[in-house]
Scaffold this active site. Structure first.
Site, PDB file in Angstrom:
ATOM      1  CG  ASP A 542      -2.104   0.878   1.152  1.00  0.00           C
ATOM      2  OD1 ASP A 542      -2.238   1.599   0.147  1.00  0.00           O
ATOM      3  OD2 ASP A 542      -2.913   0.863   2.094  1.00  0.00           O
ATOM      4  CD  GLU A 545      -0.489   5.676  -3.562  1.00  0.00           C
ATOM      5  OE1 GLU A 545      -1.317   4.758  -3.651  1.00  0.00           O
ATOM      6  OE2 GLU A 545       0.125   5.937  -2.515  1.00  0.00           O
ATOM      7  CG  ASP A 617      -8.135   4.633   1.097  1.00  0.00           C
ATOM      8  OD1 ASP A 617      -8.005   3.396   1.051  1.00  0.00           O
ATOM      9  OD2 ASP A 617      -7.261   5.386   1.558  1.00  0.00           O
TER      10      ASP A 617
END
Length: 958
Positions: A542, A545, A617
């Site tokens: 996770d 980015e 999310d």
């Protein structure tokens, strides 16, 4: 105030902000608009200038005909940019180009900048690579880029005089590229018709190198060209130094005669991409591709999200084409539609797109189809196909932030059995760690993770733990100390280790572009090093980015430095892929026999080769449930088939109705996981109570029933790129009314047409039939036929699903606690006959977990029902090898326990209600049950235990 106190206060504030329940709206002020990104603003203004001049527009770019050569499948030469100064004198900048015709049938247009690529530039900043970033292919491309030496030049003498070059290439040379020197333009034809035009509007633009002005404070520099912003930019109070100066590239791409374009994920928007230059129902901003942690993303928006795949497909009646913009820097894409022009491209609209990237070379792949399946295969031959996942990975996953202890994990695991609900993996978010230090355990709550793992393993279930790229900066934490000592972290523009803020507080980020960093990462996963028992331990990547809480746009500063002395701006959108690549390599090194499973949030083209992705999310509202289907479709056509969304919504608390409807939809997501925020109420499937628990159980069981067909669809995606979630035009490519439909989809190889219920209180649905084939209600066999919308009752207990005639679905109907435990269960065939009485289907089986399939250890069968003789046959689709013979022997106990034929003319059956089965030169009778057609429902013929086995040929005579 001490540094420690400051860090503590900052961390607390960040965590409070990020953990709080959202107001369900993106904090737009955190993220740039095109107007706030100077390179986007400049190129958009350039387009406005060109469009305002129309035919009078004269681009400064043209090919120098004296430099053009064609040899070995490559047309190459120099594009010259004419520069004019205020005195009227002119000079030029050279951009070498190659138009490469590939053996795969695709074309590739590559443009670099000569000055940056060749001799050293005097005064160029130290510590930076002078070249434009040209290593996208290293990460995104896995296919063969060999030029096609059979491509031929067919330029006429007249064309040569006018500096026009014509190349024929592709299958049977049905494709053609027509290159014009001035105005610079490349047209791609298939069978004489233009399908893709590069630089149709003359918007090709590459910022050439120039030294930084010595008088940057001169107010005259702040002109319409944004000269000052070429070297320095500020957003949100954070300065972006650009020591290499402007490097942006831009190109317009026209799809003549194509009204619909698709792809370029990730955006929470409709499937058929909207126009972006105003107008009713359209956007005023370009679509943005820039991987960001947008933890409260908006629906129906072109804003950037967690991943970026610059692949765009255009589809019209009778044709599909696509392009892949192989650039990993921040990218913006404008889309406009032209009015129909009978004189040029017929009565259809055309789509014009404008691609703008901050840096890098220009590298564009062109795929000419001619149909959607061909486009997906052509693209997959460049960037790779979806990795064949282990069977447990396509079962149901249970997750939340966070399961608090070993006791909590094992109690949830036991309750799945108590409530007779199957699942395959339970997940742990960041709270399992000691102070957010990855590869550690919070011993007060997880004192014996090895025992926990073994308990799960006995039930054939997995544990997935989160491991992110930010490494807590703490003395004594060995993972950080090794990272820092060996200089394997991302660096600042001054060459120091970059430290920013994320879940652990102050952190460093591993630079997985560095091969040595990948090796270091692999060491952390060595057997026994993490928790002592890793046989069923899998990984969730996770925040890759990368997410940096105190960075610009919640990400890393663009002037950070990566391995190879590339700035972060050059590699931003590929960072997430490189991190997952390191994790996958680590799991492969840990156990080379097992297929790895890794879930990622950030992605780029090529990430499909590495694992699964989810849409980030979302929130527990009906709007977020609605937007999932178009998002899955967009990912799927762009090559990323293994995609899902947080079932139930990550933020907030769904009503029992919403949770139930989301599970019913999620049962058809390729990646099927329930997940929730730390502030959300617990919502495991048994907690809503009846009737909801039973309905959720039924939805999850339906997924497990269909696993053989889902796995078969994944196998197909792994070699030809056809996705699991399929748009209407894949099965009805000529129905223009269906192209933009994005609230329903075909599911894998099953022929099932699924329409999730996404409105509160809805008890019916209108489902669109895109062709004249016969359809059957999957649950009650009601017949529907005829193009158009059909009204279907859908009370809470029913999922609107229609089975398209002509397909054979393979199921496993026995309920088990996990997918792995179903591996030797008997199979059921559901045969939906088409309007001519025929049907066909495929089954792929292997051991479900290891890499033995890559050495031939698998079963591939073809089923066909023939209306002419009323025989259902099973035949092999593979060549006989030692490996598959050995595998077939290992599954020789798997039989067909039931065959359900829907739509058979029952008057043709024998009066004794029996069928004759044939296998291994033997024959016998099998009993059947018959439900005749009545009240709009199809006939159903059920063969009970025909006693045929899946590993060998057989036939059944009706």
């Amino acid at each position: 105030m001490s540094t420690l106190v400051k860090r503590t206060i900052f961390t607390t504030v960040v965590l409070v902000v990020l953990m709080a329940a959202p107001a369900l709206a993106a904090k737009k002020y955190l993220f740039k608009t095109c107007e706030q990104a100077s390179f986007c603003r400049r190129n958009r203004a350039y387009a406005d200038l060109a469009d305002s001049k129309g035919a009078a527009w004269e681009s400064p770019y043209a090919i120098d005909p004296s430099t053009v050569t064609f040899d070995g499948g490559v047309l190459q030469g120099i594009i010259e940019k004419t520069l004019a100064d205020p005195t009227g004198a002119s000079s030029s900048v050279e951009f070498p180009f190659q138009l490469i015709f590939l053996e795969s049938g695709s074309a590739r247009f590559v443009v670099d900048e000569k000055q940056r690529a060749e001799s050293p530039i005097p005064g160029f900043p130290d510590g930076l690579t002078q070249r434009r970033y040209n290593e996208t292919s290293k990460w995104a491309v896995s296919g063969d880029l060999t030029p096609d030496i059979s491509a031929v030049e067919s330029t006429t003498d007249e064309e040569r005089v006018n500096a026009v070059y014509r190349i024929r290439y592709g299958p049977d040379r049905h494709f053609e590229a027509l290159v014009e020197a001035k105005p610079l333009q490349i047209r791609f034809y298939r069978d004489g018709e233009p399908h893709v035009i590069l630089n149709d509007r003359g918007l090709f633009n590459m910022d050439h190198y120039r030294p930084k002005p010595s008088d940057m404070d001169n107010p005259d520099l702040n002109d319409e060209l944004d000269v000052k912003d070429m070297w320095e930019e500020n957003f949100g109070g954070k300065e972006d130094k650009k020591p290499k100066g402007p490097e942006s590239i831009a190109l317009d791409v026209t799809f003549p005669g194509y009204e619909h374009v698709f792809g370029i994920p990730e955006h929470a928007d409709q499937f058929s991409l909207r126009e972006t230059r105003g107008g009713d129902g359209n956007h005023d901003e370009p679509y943005r591709l820039f991987n960001v942690d947008i933890f409260e993303y908006e629906v129906d928006s072109p804003m950037a999200m967690y991943g970026a795949i610059p692949f765009m497909q255009a589809h019209k009646k009778g044709s599909s084409v696509a392009i892949f913009w192989a650039n990993v820097a921040e990218t913006w894409i404008d889309i406009t539609k032209t009015k129909p022009n009978p004189e040029s491209f017929g009565i259809r609209k055309s789509t014009r797109t404008h691609w703008i990237s901050e840096s890098g070379i220009m590298d564009v792949y062109i795929f000419l189809g001619p149909d959607p399946s061909s486009v997906y295969q052509q693209y997959g031959l460049i960037t790779g196909f979806t990795a064949l996942p282990p069977i447990y990975a396509i079962g149901y996953h249970q997750c939340r932030w966070n399961y608090n202890s070993e006791e909590d994990v094992l109690e949830v695991d036991a309750n799945f059995d108590n409530y007779d609900i199957p699942y395959d993996a339970i997940w742990l978010d960041i709270e399992y760690t000691d102070s957010k230090k990855y590869f550690t355990w919070l011993k007060s709550m997880f004192p014996n993770p090895e025992n926990m793992m073994q308990v799960l393993d006995k039930r054939k279930r997995k544990l997935v733990t989160i491991i992110d790229p930010h490494i807590k900066k703490e003395s004594g934490y060995k993972v950080y100390e090794g990272l820092s000592k060996n200089e394997l972290a991302v660096r600042t523009e001054s060459g120091e280790e970059f430290n920013g803020w994320c879940w652990p507080g102050e952190s460093a980020w591993i630079d997985t572009l560095n091969p040595k960093a990948v090796e270091y990462w692999k060491e952390q996963f060595k057997p026994g090093k993490f928790c002592g028992y890793e046989d069923n331990l899998l990984i969730w990547n996770d925040m890759n980015e990368p997410s940096v809480f105190n960075g610009p746009e919640v990400s890393a500063p663009r002037d950070n430095i990566h391995y190879g002395n590339w700035e972060h701006r050059d590699v931003h959108n590929i960072y997430g892929l490189t991190f997952v690549n390191a994790t996958v390599q680590a799991l492969q090194a840990r156990d080379p026999r097992q297929r790895p499973f890794v879930l990622t949030r950030a992605f780029f083209a090529g990430s499909q080769r590495l694992g699964a992705v989810w849409t980030g999310d979302n929130a527990a509202t009906w709007d977020y449930l609605r937007i999932v289907t178009p998002m899955l479709l967009s990912h799927s056509v762009a090559g990323f088939s293994f995609v899902g969304a947080d079932v139930g919504g990550f933020f907030g608390n769904p009503t029992s109705e919403l949770l139930t409807r989301w599970y019913q939809a999620g049962a058809f997501y390729p990646f099927f996981r329930g997940h929730a925020h730390i502030e959300s109420k617990r919502r495991e499937p048994w907690l809503p109570g009846e009737p909801y628990t039973s309905l959720i159980r039924a939805a999850i069981r339906m997924r497990y029933q269909l696993l053989p067909s889902v796995y078969t669809a994944f196998h197909r995606a792994s070699f030809d790129g056809v996705p699991i979630v399929r748009p209407m035009f894949l099965l009805a490519p000529d129905n223009e009314a269906a192209f933009g439909i994005d609230d329903q989809f075909f599911f894998g190889e099953t022929g099932l047409l699924v329409k999730p219920i996404v409105q509160e209180g809805a008890t019916s649905a209108d489902i669109y039939l895109p062709d004249d084939e016969i359809y059957y209600d999957y649950l009650d066999h009601t017949i529907y036929q005829g193009v158009g919308y059909k009204h279907i009752e859908a009370p809470l207990e029913k999922i609107p699903i229609l089975g398209r005639g002509g397909h054979i679905i393979v199921r496993r109907d026995r309920h088990r606690r996990s997918a792995t435990l179903m591996s030797h269960d008997p199979l059921t065939l559901v045969v939906h006959l088409d309007s001519t009485g025929n049907a066909a289907g495929v089954l792929y089986l292997d051991d479900g977990e290891t890499t033995a399939y890559s050495r031939g250890a698998y079963l591939h069968r073809f089923f066909m029902f023939n209306a002419e003789d009323n025989i259902l046959r099973s035949r092999s689709m593979q060549a006989s090898t030692g490996a598959n013979k050995s595998f077939e022997k290992s599954i020789d106990d798997i039989r067909i326990e039931k065959i359900i034929i829907v739509g058979l003319a029952t008057d043709r059956l024998k009066m004794n209600h029996a069928v004759e089965a044939f296998q291994d030169r033997k024959s016998w009778s099998a009993d059947i049950g018959v439900a005749k057609a009545a009240d709009g429902k199809a006939s159903v013929v059920t063969v009970r235990d025909p006693k045929v086995f899946v590993a060998a040929d057989w036939s059944i005579q009706f």
